[in-house]
Write an enzyme that holds these catalytic residues in place. Structure first.
Site, PDB file in Angstrom:
ATOM      1  CE1 TYR A 199     -23.589  37.604   9.209  1.00  0.00           C
ATOM      2  CE2 TYR A 199     -22.619  39.791   9.053  1.00  0.00           C
ATOM      3  CZ  TYR A 199     -23.601  38.945   9.533  1.00  0.00           C
ATOM      4  OH  TYR A 199     -24.603  39.436  10.335  1.00  0.00           O
ATOM      5  CB  CYS A 200     -23.619  34.257   3.742  1.00  0.00           C
ATOM      6  SG  CYS A 200     -22.311  33.348   2.899  1.00  0.00           S
ATOM      7  CB  THR A 201     -25.028  30.130   6.279  1.00  0.00           C
ATOM      8  OG1 THR A 201     -26.246  30.848   6.413  1.00  0.00           O
ATOM      9  CG2 THR A 201     -25.047  28.921   7.205  1.00  0.00           C
ATOM     10  CB  ILE A 228     -22.013  32.232  10.538  1.00  0.00           C
ATOM     11  CG1 ILE A 228     -22.482  33.601  10.044  1.00  0.00           C
ATOM     12  CG2 ILE A 228     -22.333  32.062  12.020  1.00  0.00           C
ATOM     13  CD1 ILE A 228     -23.988  33.691   9.857  1.00  0.00           C
TER      14      ILE A 228
END
Length: 350
Positions: A199-201, A228
């Protein structure tokens, strides 16, 4: 011929934005698709965005587009329609709407052509960036968090992870995404039989990272749809527990969106609970660090006594000291090594 770049000073543009009465919506989006002529596409899209008073940062490359922008709310639907009809590949594109938004995230439109929309350092001609992992929606994410056979991997920078992350997520210790990719492969070899969740932003980094992991022999790879931002929004809408702890760092004037009430980071100067990033007010430094209100007052917004003393000098003397300084090219540097050396913060990798 229309002007295809900004000609007004940053100070004037920022003042104009702050004086605006019309509310704005902060949006991020990306799309990996082939752009035959990035410069031509950039120029055409720049005219569309400026006509709609869009501010923000947009990168284009042969591999696609990456954007973080703000749009006047009265023009949001028109923006959506024009974006979706600009290129068939953008039709129906998911737009990540900011979770916390005062509409003051950007004050100028900067649109640039780059080699990649995410600097990955990959030069392997056999790498297929389209062979990505499977998407996970909010409910699936929560289920995976309870699965002992799943490992969550945070593909963001150290300063992003520090203020917020998913429960028990692994940090890949590196200063850049290009450094993280080979480290992720190395660190996860012992988990090769596990379910890898990345995952990332907003999704752009973890999507490419998922393809890189598959390229390196990992078969059970997922990534969180919309990152996110989309996860938190959908979880709240669906009444699901939000399992992200702390704050989501964002790359605009806000520097963060509150996801949960927990404050998991600490002031880099006194150690008090705090998760508010700032840049050192000394323009010869501009270090990104975490500073509590008490230390902000004590150090006048600076990262150290040395910078505080330099900030108090006459402006002409400050400019003289900045000119030709060895670390002048470190302005905006967010590296963990520089942070540790200036603030004596222990490196968690050691």
């Amino acid at each position: 011929m229309p002007v295809l770049h900004n000609r007004i000073s940053n100070d004037e543009l920022k003042a104009k934005m702050l004086a605006e009465s019309e509310p704005r919506t902060t949006i991020s989006f990306y799309k990996y698709f082939t752009i035959a002529s990035p410069q031509q596409t950039r120029d055409a899209l720049y005219q569309v965005f400026t006509a709609l008073d869009v501010f923000g940062r947009v990168y284009l490359a042969h591999e696609g587009i990456n954007a973080q922008i703000s749009v006047p709310q009265s023009k949001l639907e028109t923006f959506r329609q024009q974006l979706y009809t600009f290129d068939p590949a953008l039709d129906g594109l998911r737009l990540n709407i900011a979770l916390e938004d005062d509409g003051k995230s950007f004050w100028v439109l900067r649109m640039k052509v780059r080699d990649r929309i995410v600097a990955d350092g990959i030069d392997d001609p056999t790498f297929d960036a389209s062979n990505v992992g499977d998407y996970l929606k909010a409910a699936d994410v929560n289920a995976m968090l309870d699965d002992p056979d799943a490992v969550f991997i945070d593909m963001r920078n150290h300063y992003e992870y520090e203020v917020g992350h998913f429960e028990n997520a692994l940090e890949i210790p590196a200063d850049t995404f290009r450094e993280q990719l080979p480290k992720a492969v190395e660190m996860l070899r012992e988990h090769a039989d596990k379910k890898i969740v990345m995952y990332c932003t907003g999704g752009i980094r973890c999507e490419k990272a998922s393809a890189w992991m598959k390229h390196n022999g990992f078969n059970k790879v997922w990534h969180i749809e919309g990152g996110i931002i989309e996860y938190a929004r959908r979880a709240r809408e669906q009444g699901l527990p939000v399992r992200f702890i702390g704050k989501n760092f964002v790359f605009d004037e806000r520097m963060g969106e509150r996801i949960s009430d927990e404050v998991i980071a600490h002031c880099h100067q006194c150690g008090a609970p705090c998760d508010s990033h700032t840049n050192c007010k000394n323009d010869g430094c501009h270090l990104l660090f975490i500073q509590c209100p008490q230390c902000a007052s004590k150090f006048n917004g600076c990262c150290s006594e040395q910078c505080c003393e330099e900030l108090a000098l006459p402006e002409e003397e400050q400019r003289r000291r900045r000119a030709g300084r060895e670390n002048g090219n470190k302005i905006f540097n967010k590296s963990r090594g520089r942070l540790n050396s200036k603030l004596s913060i222990p490196d968690p990798a050691e």
